[in-house]
Design an enzyme around this catalytic site. Sequence first.
Site, mmCIF file in Angstrom:
data_model
loop_
_atom_site.group_PDB
_atom_site.id
_atom_site.type_symbol
_atom_site.label_atom_id
_atom_site.label_comp_id
_atom_site.label_asym_id
_atom_site.label_seq_id
_atom_site.Cartn_x
_atom_site.Cartn_y
_atom_site.Cartn_z
ATOM 1 N N LYS A 16 -0.780 -29.014 18.065
ATOM 2 C CA LYS A 16 -2.241 -28.903 18.212
ATOM 3 C C LYS A 16 -3.244 -27.868 17.116
ATOM 4 O O LYS A 16 -2.700 -27.270 17.263
ATOM 5 C CB LYS A 16 -3.077 -29.311 18.877
ATOM 6 C CG LYS A 16 -5.019 -29.452 19.196
ATOM 7 C CD LYS A 16 -5.386 -30.838 19.222
ATOM 8 C CE LYS A 16 -5.775 -31.335 18.520
ATOM 9 N NZ LYS A 16 -6.706 -31.152 16.885
ATOM 10 N N LYS A 35 -3.813 -18.941 21.150
ATOM 11 C CA LYS A 35 -5.553 -20.335 21.886
ATOM 12 C C LYS A 35 -5.085 -20.683 22.407
ATOM 13 O O LYS A 35 -5.728 -21.289 23.412
ATOM 14 C CB LYS A 35 -6.452 -20.284 20.309
ATOM 15 C CG LYS A 35 -7.328 -20.740 20.546
ATOM 16 C CD LYS A 35 -7.690 -21.145 19.020
ATOM 17 C CE LYS A 35 -7.317 -20.474 17.301
ATOM 18 N NZ LYS A 35 -8.252 -20.686 16.539
ATOM 19 N N ASN A 63 -18.307 -24.721 8.015
ATOM 20 C CA ASN A 63 -19.247 -25.020 9.936
ATOM 21 C C ASN A 63 -19.149 -24.547 10.595
ATOM 22 O O ASN A 63 -19.933 -24.134 11.741
ATOM 23 C CB ASN A 63 -17.409 -26.304 9.989
ATOM 24 C CG ASN A 63 -17.347 -26.398 11.112
ATOM 25 O OD1 ASN A 63 -17.757 -26.115 12.514
ATOM 26 N ND2 ASN A 63 -18.127 -27.845 11.684
ATOM 27 N N THR A 79 -17.162 -24.516 16.867
ATOM 28 C CA THR A 79 -16.344 -23.461 17.257
ATOM 29 C C THR A 79 -17.492 -22.254 17.157
ATOM 30 O O THR A 79 -17.477 -21.481 17.652
ATOM 31 C CB THR A 79 -15.500 -23.282 15.593
ATOM 32 O OG1 THR A 79 -14.833 -24.158 15.682
ATOM 33 C CG2 THR A 79 -15.391 -22.074 15.552
ATOM 34 N N LYS A 100 -0.300 -25.520 13.040
ATOM 35 C CA LYS A 100 -1.560 -25.625 11.917
ATOM 36 C C LYS A 100 -0.546 -26.309 10.406
ATOM 37 O O LYS A 100 0.155 -26.364 10.112
ATOM 38 C CB LYS A 100 -1.871 -24.338 11.121
ATOM 39 C CG LYS A 100 -2.720 -24.103 10.635
ATOM 40 C CD LYS A 100 -4.237 -24.039 11.372
ATOM 41 C CE LYS A 100 -5.187 -23.954 11.128
ATOM 42 N NZ LYS A 100 -6.766 -23.824 12.049
ATOM 43 N N GLY A 116 -9.968 -30.578 10.940
ATOM 44 C CA GLY A 116 -10.163 -29.870 10.585
ATOM 45 C C GLY A 116 -10.028 -27.954 10.664
ATOM 46 O O GLY A 116 -9.069 -27.475 11.880
ATOM 47 N N ASP A 117 -10.497 -26.877 8.955
ATOM 48 C CA ASP A 117 -10.333 -25.586 9.348
ATOM 49 C C ASP A 117 -10.647 -26.096 7.780
ATOM 50 O O ASP A 117 -11.563 -26.489 7.498
ATOM 51 C CB ASP A 117 -8.930 -25.211 8.663
ATOM 52 C CG ASP A 117 -8.916 -24.138 9.760
ATOM 53 O OD1 ASP A 117 -9.210 -23.311 10.403
ATOM 54 O OD2 ASP A 117 -8.983 -23.021 8.671
HETATM 55 P P1 NDP Z 1 -15.325 -24.038 6.070
HETATM 56 O O1 NDP Z 1 -14.380 -24.472 4.947
HETATM 57 O O2 NDP Z 1 -16.770 -25.011 6.646
HETATM 58 O O3 NDP Z 1 -16.578 -23.095 6.104
HETATM 59 C C1 NDP Z 1 -15.313 -21.600 4.956
HETATM 60 C C2 NDP Z 1 -16.738 -20.707 4.652
HETATM 61 O O4 NDP Z 1 -15.955 -19.175 4.387
HETATM 62 C C3 NDP Z 1 -17.228 -20.613 3.439
HETATM 63 O O5 NDP Z 1 -18.299 -20.085 3.390
HETATM 64 C C4 NDP Z 1 -16.072 -20.220 2.729
HETATM 65 O O6 NDP Z 1 -16.236 -20.482 0.762
HETATM 66 C C5 NDP Z 1 -15.883 -18.805 3.442
HETATM 67 N N1 NDP Z 1 -14.684 -18.352 2.550
HETATM 68 C C6 NDP Z 1 -13.360 -19.104 2.821
HETATM 69 N N2 NDP Z 1 -12.636 -18.526 2.236
HETATM 70 C C7 NDP Z 1 -12.758 -17.462 1.903
HETATM 71 C C8 NDP Z 1 -12.609 -16.524 1.469
HETATM 72 N N3 NDP Z 1 -11.326 -16.842 1.091
HETATM 73 N N4 NDP Z 1 -13.324 -15.355 0.812
HETATM 74 C C9 NDP Z 1 -14.412 -15.530 0.570
HETATM 75 N N5 NDP Z 1 -14.579 -16.551 1.564
HETATM 76 C C10 NDP Z 1 -14.444 -17.384 1.962
HETATM 77 O O7 NDP Z 1 -14.658 -23.359 7.093
HETATM 78 P P2 NDP Z 1 -15.012 -23.138 8.741
HETATM 79 O O8 NDP Z 1 -16.057 -23.260 9.015
HETATM 80 O O9 NDP Z 1 -14.581 -24.065 9.813
HETATM 81 O O10 NDP Z 1 -13.490 -21.784 8.778
HETATM 82 C C11 NDP Z 1 -14.159 -20.590 9.160
HETATM 83 C C12 NDP Z 1 -13.244 -19.852 9.667
HETATM 84 O O11 NDP Z 1 -12.941 -20.146 11.154
HETATM 85 C C13 NDP Z 1 -11.638 -19.782 9.358
HETATM 86 O O12 NDP Z 1 -11.052 -18.807 9.090
HETATM 87 C C14 NDP Z 1 -11.518 -20.770 10.085
HETATM 88 O O13 NDP Z 1 -9.644 -20.106 9.960
HETATM 89 C C15 NDP Z 1 -11.829 -20.764 11.342
HETATM 90 N N6 NDP Z 1 -11.786 -21.454 12.541
HETATM 91 C C16 NDP Z 1 -12.434 -22.850 11.911
HETATM 92 C C17 NDP Z 1 -13.039 -23.297 13.321
HETATM 93 C C18 NDP Z 1 -12.679 -24.798 12.855
HETATM 94 O O14 NDP Z 1 -13.473 -26.045 13.939
HETATM 95 N N7 NDP Z 1 -13.625 -25.180 11.912
HETATM 96 C C19 NDP Z 1 -12.257 -23.618 15.010
HETATM 97 C C20 NDP Z 1 -11.485 -22.230 14.397
HETATM 98 C C21 NDP Z 1 -11.198 -21.274 13.623
HETATM 99 P P3 NDP Z 1 -16.721 -20.529 -0.314
HETATM 100 O O15 NDP Z 1 -16.641 -22.616 -0.155
HETATM 101 O O16 NDP Z 1 -16.910 -19.893 -1.270
HETATM 102 O O17 NDP Z 1 -14.882 -20.838 -0.223
HETATM 103 O O1 2IT Z 2 -8.426 -22.155 14.070
HETATM 104 C C1 2IT Z 2 -8.758 -23.214 14.497
HETATM 105 O O2 2IT Z 2 -8.578 -23.789 16.281
HETATM 106 C C2 2IT Z 2 -9.258 -24.405 13.957
HETATM 107 N N1 2IT Z 2 -9.356 -24.923 13.139
HETATM 108 C C3 2IT Z 2 -9.870 -26.292 15.298
HETATM 109 C C4 2IT Z 2 -7.987 -26.909 15.702
HETATM 110 C C5 2IT Z 2 -8.695 -27.666 16.176
HETATM 111 O O3 2IT Z 2 -6.908 -28.826 16.639
HETATM 112 O O4 2IT Z 2 -8.956 -28.674 17.036
#
Ligand code: NDP
Ligand code: 2IT
Length: 453
Positions: free
Chosen positions: A90, A114, A240, A209, A126, A165-166
């Site tokens: 997952k 996690k 997100n 998240t 992943k 998603g991520d």
């Molecule tokens: P999104 O794609 O919705 O948003 C990502 C954000 O981070 C955007 O604002 C993006 O800017 C910025 N970003 C991404 N890569 C870079 C980079 N290399 N340098 C600078 N800014 C960057 O992703 P999420 O909000 O889902 O994910 C954000 C973080 O949270 C990640 O680390 C992800 O692994 C983690 N996460 C997400 C979960 C989820 O359920 N979605 C769960 C747990 C952790 P830009 O648009 O300019 O690229």
């Molecule tokens: O980093 C993470 O925990 C996620 N992007 C969510 C993973 C998931 O299966 O919901």
Amino acid sequence: MKNDTSDILAKVKAKNPAEPEFHQAVQEVLESLALVLERHPEYRAAKILERMIEPERVIMFRVPWRDDQGNLHVNRGFRIQMNSAIGPFKGGLRFHPSVNLGILKFLAFEQVFKNALTTLPMGGAKGGSDFDPKGKSDMEVMRFCQAFMSELFRHIGPNTDIPAGDIGVGAREIGYLFGMYKRLRNEFTGVMTGKGLTWGGSVIRPEATGYGAVYFADEMLKTRNENLKGKTCLVSGSGNVAQYTIDKLIELGSRAVTLSDSAGYIYDEAGITSEKLAFVMDLKNVRRGRIAEYADKFKSAVYTPADPALDHNPLWDHKAQCAFPSATQNEINAQDASNLLKNGVYVVSEGANMPTTIEGVNQFLAAKILYGPGKAANAGGVATSGLEMAQNSMRISWTREEVDTRLYNIMKTIHEVCYRTAEKYGTPGNYVNGANIAGFLKVANAMMDQGLV
Ligand code: NDP
Ligand code: 2IT
């Protein structure tokens, strides 16, 4: 035992060169585990660590697709099936040009710990691609997702591996991926999470998240008889996780003052209100624009473009009490960590995965601030994915209140387990050790029970 773990790390580096993020994630865990291995030689005898750092399976594939002009592109797709000791694989899918094998291995490795902390039966995985959805039309994204799934579908399933998603993979991409899977398999199952509400998704999954990271911060503050009300918070990212972190901070009466994307960041002294957040959600999720527009729209905000020549990120150099890094890995380096501490930040709850470098983490630990590492603090997303899977299996949907209460209780439990485990192993207040050790013990014991598989 320290020598033993250093030896394992040296072998990981030799065997997996050019994967610095994977080395970093393994190093952090190994440092915590030295404490456990001394008390439990049986894990060393069974080579549990060596088994945990080698993925059960790595799938790497070609993704050819055609853009709107008819030009052909070839991207690389991946799925790292890291560990299935406590449940089916997952974890999310990331679409970003920086994606490579080492980054996805670090993410899959963290996911194992996690997911173990969530209390739900999920193994770790992943995947993703170096495809960049930015600037692509909906039709291009759809064609890419269909091409990606036309290979991935044979490796996943609702009892085998459940992607989500991520970065770069949100509701739109999950829809296209799920649609293609359903067509190829001729079955409607809960093979992905983060689905739309009318076709198997769970309420609160989009929020989970960010909400979870805020709940975790609040739990940490409770240990000092404090809460988030009135606190000034720095938030990075504007996707997100950042959006729903701010949503919950507003509800709890905190003042969030920053947002960013890869082009720069905004600082809004007046605080980001619900109305401003609604603008950001439309800007980022519908119009897919840049955060710079926030400062054109709201005059209380100042926009600073990203400057790659700087040795620090100025977003982390503002007076505040709390920080919620919610963009990407290694976005807080040693200089940023020391700026945060200097500016009065004493709560860091990581929405992103591994956003702080090892040097930065060491500063937070030495300063004894309330530091919640990603694998604990951002576990609310995957936990709610687990709740989506449970609802899919039962073919029912819970209410918002029911899912949010479960999410809240899971975050509370994760906090408590990390807190107590850190204490038990002689490092009170060290949530890094707490999370790594508690996650490890659950997976390691399952692996021991299941024999040499
Ligand atoms: P999104 O794609 O919705 O948003 C990502 C954000 O981070 C955007 O604002 C993006 O800017 C910025 N970003 C991404 N890569 C870079 C980079 N290399 N340098 C600078 N800014 C960057 O992703 P999420 O909000 O889902 O994910 C954000 C973080 O949270 C990640 O680390 C992800 O692994 C983690 N996460 C997400 C979960 C989820 O359920 N979605 C769960 C747990 C952790 P830009 O648009 O300019 O690229
Ligand atoms: O980093 C993470 O925990 C996620 N992007 C969510 C993973 C998931 O299966 O919901």
